[in-house]
Design an enzyme around this catalytic site. Sequence first.
Site, PDB file in Angstrom:
ATOM      1  N   ASP A  88       0.839  -1.204   0.000  1.00 29.49           N
ATOM      2  CA  ASP A  88       0.000   0.000   0.000  1.00 29.49           C
ATOM      3  C   ASP A  88       0.867   1.243   0.000  1.00 29.49           C
ATOM      4  OD1 ASP A  88       0.753  -0.495   2.742  1.00 29.49           O
ATOM      5  OD2 ASP A  88      -0.889   0.796   3.428  1.00 29.49           O
ATOM      6  N   GLU A 153      -0.147  -1.052   5.887  1.00 27.99           N
ATOM      7  CA  GLU A 153       0.901  -0.493   6.759  1.00 27.99           C
ATOM      8  C   GLU A 153       0.672   0.984   7.003  1.00 27.99           C
ATOM      9  OE1 GLU A 153       4.484   1.271   8.361  1.00 27.99           O
ATOM     10  OE2 GLU A 153       3.579   1.798   6.462  1.00 27.99           O
TER      11      GLU A 153
END
Length: 461
Positions: A88, A153
Amino acid sequence: MKEVIEYIDSNKGKYIEELKEFLRIPSISTLPENNKDMQRAAQFVADKLKDAGLNRVEIFQTEGHPLVYGEWLGSPGKPTVLIYGHYDVQPVDPIELWSSPPFEPTIVGDNIFARGATDDKGQVYMHIKSVESFFKTKGSLPLNVKFIIEGEEEIGSNNLSIFIKNNVELLKSDAVLISDTALFAPGVPTITYGLRGLCYMEVEVTGPSRDLHSGTFGGGVPNPINVLAKMISQLVDKEGRIKIDGFYDDVLKLSKKERENFKALKFSEKQWAKEIGLKHLTGEKGYTTLERIWARPTLDCNGILGGFTGQGAKTVIPSKATAKISMRLVPHQDPNKIEKLFTKYIKKIAPKEVSVKVTSLHGGYPVITPLEDKATIAGAKAMQLAFGKKTVFMREGGSIPIVVEFANRLKASPVLMGLGLNTENLHSPNEHFNLNHFQLGIKSSAYFMDEYSMNASPQKK
Ligand code: BES
Ligand code: MN
Ligand code: MN
């Protein structure tokens, strides 16, 4: 290792082309409109893990974004390394400040520009390619490898945290290899042995029940923005010390040795200041810049909301004002305890004419890893072999909250082998990744597997 390294060198161009494909996927975890892209990015990682030669690859759906798992356990009697990273990325705004579109990877000189290039897609991809290089040249890996690549994250790793709790056997490993940090300087092999933790809070101050005319009411009522500003000014003193009661109780003191080690690193405060457009630096009295950003806790206001912020003037006393305040923590501070101390202190300094609400947005534990750990030693040796230079050790001011959970729940030693640079604009416009470091990272990863397979033995069950 000669063939493996030669293979990595001869495939440089191909690996960069593949990385571009990865970088084209706008996998912004925080924006719901990118949910489909999150699935695509997970699928991309899974496909590449399969192509690299892993023999069990699985996408685990979660309440949020999917997790990608892969393994090859064909080296019985050898240790297992778990490779962690995230696919991400952060949002791209302000988009007008990008020199090339964030999801059209563009190479300028030695750098590839795109959102996620250094944080963390480029660094994840290094490990996939090091595995591939082993399979292509040797047909096997020197140890057992597992991958866990997440898509949350940047938004707190909540679902990975749950997954680790429920899948300790699946993830069981001896070391966790992570490339999501920075080199100390370009071309300098670096192992990071400490990360700061985080406690992120929001403070909302409410005064009158509605916005008021600042002429009719001003002077006779509390102004929430004025009150909030005054409260913020009472959080840190003139010498840069945080005034929250008990805040420093658990702080691990810098040892004499560690201070000497920091001093021995080639670091120019002047140049560091210049690079970020500053003439003067500031911070806690009695500490150097490296000590302040790596080993001391801090408190910063990240944003203030309230009142009229449009163009021109509007005479108004707002009903509410909000501040987002983060504290970076160091070992052995506990984010849950700090959250309570912060809330208590805010309540203590809040004047009675307003109401104050304090909420916690997220947090994470700080990390420090022992330098004499076998995995750390293998990491340092591996980078030294790849770069042809001695590895330096540093700590880092940023946070990767999930690292502690790997260490505690899996009893695995974290090795932070980052290949980024703190000047590569992570989280900001024109993020980029140095392609020489990308190449050196693939080699460092390969050398790590070789070194660690020789110096460590698997944990007793
Ligand atoms: N890769 C970074 C952490 C990092 C930042 C390492 C700078 C080295 C240098 C990570 O993706 C990140 O951005 N972490 C967040 C954590 C937060 C979202 C819980 C951070 O540090 O703000
Ligand atoms: Mn990252
Ligand atoms: Mn990040």
